[in-house]
Design a protein around this motif. Sequence first.
Motif, PDB file in Angstrom:
ATOM      1  N   GLN A 114     -19.753 -18.524  56.162  1.00 19.24           N
ATOM      2  CA  GLN A 114     -18.650 -17.985  55.357  1.00 19.24           C
ATOM      3  C   GLN A 114     -19.190 -16.954  54.370  1.00 19.24           C
ATOM      4  O   GLN A 114     -20.221 -17.161  53.738  1.00 19.24           O
ATOM      5  CB  GLN A 114     -17.943 -19.104  54.606  1.00 19.24           C
ATOM      6  CG  GLN A 114     -17.301 -20.123  55.530  1.00 19.24           C
ATOM      7  CD  GLN A 114     -16.277 -20.977  54.802  1.00 19.24           C
ATOM      8  OE1 GLN A 114     -15.090 -20.900  55.087  1.00 19.24           O
ATOM      9  NE2 GLN A 114     -16.722 -21.806  53.876  1.00 19.24           N
ATOM     10  N   CYS A 115     -18.460 -15.839  54.286  1.00 21.07           N
ATOM     11  CA  CYS A 115     -18.917 -14.732  53.448  1.00 21.07           C
ATOM     12  C   CYS A 115     -17.880 -14.346  52.402  1.00 21.07           C
ATOM     13  O   CYS A 115     -16.668 -14.564  52.572  1.00 21.07           O
ATOM     14  CB  CYS A 115     -19.228 -13.506  54.315  1.00 21.07           C
ATOM     15  SG  CYS A 115     -20.697 -13.677  55.342  1.00 21.07           S
ATOM     16  N   LYS A 116     -18.379 -13.747  51.351  1.00 18.33           N
ATOM     17  CA  LYS A 116     -17.539 -13.187  50.298  1.00 18.33           C
ATOM     18  C   LYS A 116     -17.495 -11.666  50.455  1.00 18.33           C
ATOM     19  O   LYS A 116     -18.539 -11.070  50.709  1.00 18.33           O
ATOM     20  CB  LYS A 116     -18.154 -13.572  48.941  1.00 18.33           C
ATOM     21  CG  LYS A 116     -17.360 -13.138  47.732  1.00 18.33           C
ATOM     22  CD  LYS A 116     -18.075 -13.585  46.469  1.00 18.33           C
ATOM     23  CE  LYS A 116     -17.299 -13.176  45.225  1.00 18.33           C
ATOM     24  NZ  LYS A 116     -17.987 -13.598  43.982  1.00 18.33           N
ATOM     25  N   PRO A 117     -16.338 -11.025  50.358  1.00 15.53           N
ATOM     26  CA  PRO A 117     -15.024 -11.575  50.006  1.00 15.53           C
ATOM     27  C   PRO A 117     -14.383 -12.317  51.176  1.00 15.53           C
ATOM     28  O   PRO A 117     -14.566 -11.936  52.335  1.00 15.53           O
ATOM     29  CB  PRO A 117     -14.220 -10.321  49.648  1.00 15.53           C
ATOM     30  CG  PRO A 117     -14.844  -9.241  50.476  1.00 15.53           C
ATOM     31  CD  PRO A 117     -16.301  -9.569  50.549  1.00 15.53           C
ATOM     32  N   CYS A 118     -13.635 -13.379  50.856  1.00 20.15           N
ATOM     33  CA  CYS A 118     -13.063 -14.232  51.894  1.00 20.15           C
ATOM     34  C   CYS A 118     -11.537 -14.277  51.761  1.00 20.15           C
ATOM     35  O   CYS A 118     -11.009 -14.503  50.667  1.00 20.15           O
ATOM     36  CB  CYS A 118     -13.639 -15.641  51.759  1.00 20.15           C
ATOM     37  SG  CYS A 118     -13.270 -16.686  53.176  1.00 20.15           S
ATOM     38  N   ILE A 119     -10.872 -14.021  52.884  1.00 19.29           N
ATOM     39  CA  ILE A 119      -9.411 -14.104  52.906  1.00 19.29           C
ATOM     40  C   ILE A 119      -8.984 -15.566  52.823  1.00 19.29           C
ATOM     41  O   ILE A 119      -8.128 -15.952  52.048  1.00 19.29           O
ATOM     42  CB  ILE A 119      -8.855 -13.463  54.194  1.00 19.29           C
ATOM     43  CG1 ILE A 119      -9.260 -11.992  54.260  1.00 19.29           C
ATOM     44  CG2 ILE A 119      -7.341 -13.622  54.270  1.00 19.29           C
ATOM     45  CD1 ILE A 119      -8.974 -11.348  55.606  1.00 19.29           C
TER      46      ILE A 119
END
Length: 438
Positions: A114-119
């Motif tokens: 999981q990465c930022k930015p995340c919807i």
Amino acid sequence: MAKTINLVIICLFFNLLSLVIISSGLRLKLTHRDSPNSPLYQPNLSDFERFNKNIEISKARASNFFHQFKPQNVSLRAPLTYHEPIYTVDIGLGTPAVKRTFIFDTGSHLTWTQCKPCIKCFRQKQPLFDVKKSVSYKLMPRTNKLSKGFECSHIGCVYGVKYYSGQFSTGVLSLEDFTFGTSAGVPRRILNMVFGCGMNNHGSFGEKNVASGILGMDKEPISFARQLGARIKNRFSYCLTNIDSGKIKESYLRFGEEAVIKGKNTRSTPFLRSTPHAHYMLKLTDISISGRKLGLTQGTFPEGCLIDSGSAIGLLNEKAFLKVEKFLTVYFSRFKNVRRVVGKQVPKGLICYMNVVPTGSFFAKLPNMTYHFEGADFDVPWENTFVVFAKGMFCFAAMKSQNATILGAHQQRNVRVVYELRDDKLSFAPEDCSRDAI
């Protein structure tokens, strides 16, 4: 003159350091969910409750592996597998490296986090990977040879993985540096590995929100193992330890020159190439119990046998399971203090017995098992054929399945298993896995 000498010394130092790193195989610690050292460990569960949990994991993975899932969108590459993790690994991601906890899965192709930015992201204890804080992060261009099968534009490529149990991850394919441990104790960085940066994700990927993604290790070109390729001599291995009574010795996922069998009695069997998926399938011809073949006919295992460290126990398709059940019924009828346990006490599709007068010497009389693969026999001692509980109860460590046959983690304990990707085969030999970390 002094500056010149210092420069020479520095160059020699880094040359020697690079030799140490290159000569030291890569490795990652495998942490079993039932180990007190695991972030997934549940201390309040009894041994039988842990066993029941592992049964559910194995059943779910089997339904995923053998279910023919047809995606509506070409960016969804399936079928894939996932339910609850058995083993996790920690690995450094980015520059500077930040620790990520991945689920180790030989049944998945793409490595993602999981990465930022995340919807939309599921909960995880570790902060989301922030691509802006890594100087080595970049998008994977569509000219990359691994872009085949994904939707790409001049900006980059997107991915989508959907799991039959409902979880999914979508995002952008990216390039990043991964940092491993080595036997020399010097971390080694592998540059520009392709992975998925998930920005829209859903599902429960492990209790306690520990995992941040999956380390995909199947036979697809984009899998982590295949990407490493020649850098790990196209092979990786593990040697799974016993998880008994709190006496825990960690297992290790080893790559390259460390992924070797040091003793004798090495056996090898080819991976099936006729299957439509990239899982590690083996041709199983028959099964023996206590040295006697069951006489399973050709065609009993039409899809082969899956070797899977992510399945806690084994599974046998219905035809093979009924043969085993019949054999064990006759075998244990000789013991007057042993009776079959049935009803609500036992999960459906499992064979369990109770030794009314439990003694240590009795369990040494439990039969062993052999999987007869093409060109190689995989011997399973009684300790791996059965799971023994307190008060004399014990269960056969494989359960009935409608069509799946899986050699699970319990059957693989104290065996060095080597996945040889270039030669497309599996090699194995008995080993005391408790000494693997030495």
